[in-house]
Design a protein around this motif. Structure first.
Motif, short mmCIF file in Angstrom:
data_model
loop_
_atom_site.label_atom_id
_atom_site.label_comp_id
_atom_site.label_asym_id
_atom_site.label_seq_id
_atom_site.Cartn_x
_atom_site.Cartn_y
_atom_site.Cartn_z
N SER A 38 0.93 -1.11 -0.03
CA SER A 38 -0.04 0.11 -0.03
C SER A 38 0.86 1.29 0.03
N LEU A 39 2.22 1.19 0.28
CA LEU A 39 3.01 2.27 0.49
C LEU A 39 4.07 2.61 -0.86
N SER A 40 3.71 1.71 -1.91
CA SER A 40 4.50 1.36 -2.87
C SER A 40 4.29 2.95 -3.93
N PRO A 41 5.26 3.47 -4.46
CA PRO A 41 5.01 4.75 -5.10
C PRO A 41 4.11 4.47 -6.35
N LYS A 42 3.90 3.49 -6.86
CA LYS A 42 2.79 3.22 -7.94
C LYS A 42 1.30 3.32 -7.19
N ARG A 43 1.04 2.86 -5.97
CA ARG A 43 -0.06 3.01 -5.34
C ARG A 43 -0.34 4.24 -4.53
N LEU A 44 0.66 4.83 -3.97
CA LEU A 44 0.33 6.20 -3.71
C LEU A 44 0.29 7.07 -4.50
N LEU A 45 0.70 7.13 -6.03
CA LEU A 45 0.42 8.15 -7.06
C LEU A 45 -0.81 7.87 -7.55
N LYS A 46 -1.33 6.45 -7.52
CA LYS A 46 -2.68 6.17 -7.99
C LYS A 46 -3.83 6.67 -7.05
N SER A 47 -3.45 6.53 -5.68
CA SER A 47 -4.28 7.12 -4.58
C SER A 47 -4.52 8.58 -4.63
N ALA A 48 -3.45 9.09 -4.91
CA ALA A 48 -3.37 10.96 -4.89
C ALA A 48 -4.17 11.15 -6.13
N ALA A 49 -3.84 10.65 -7.33
CA ALA A 49 -4.45 10.93 -8.56
C ALA A 49 -6.10 10.81 -8.41
N GLY A 50 -6.50 9.62 -7.81
CA GLY A 50 -7.98 9.53 -7.46
C GLY A 50 -8.40 10.43 -6.61
N SER A 51 -7.69 11.04 -5.61
CA SER A 51 -8.19 12.05 -4.71
C SER A 51 -8.38 13.34 -5.38
#
Length: 74
Positions: A38-51
């Motif tokens: 859940s803290l991987s860069p890919k997941r963080l970017l995806k989550s930030a983009a979604g937000s």
């Protein structure tokens, strides 16, 4: 503190504790891996983009509603 009446009872409890230790170890490993993923860069970017996208939609909708309400008060 528990009092044992036989070695059989002690052995049973030791086996249970060993199994519980293995279960706890697996839970820790699972939680570690889930956290790491859940803290991987890919997941963080995806989550930030979604937000950001979600907030943009909310802002756009709120702006339309507030603009509509503002037009009625003029």
């Amino acid at each position: 503190m528990r009092e044992y009446k036989s070695f059989k009872e002690i052995d049973r409890d030791l086996k249970l504790l060993k199994l519980q230790k293995e279960i706890d170890k697996e839970r820790i490993l699972l939680n570690y891996n889930q956290t790491k993923e859940s803290l991987s860069p890919k997941r963080l970017l995806k989550s930030a983009a979604g937000s950001i996208f979600k907030n943009a939609l909310i802002l756009k909708g709120a702006t339309k509603v507030l603009g509509f309400i503002g037009d009625k008060w003029k």
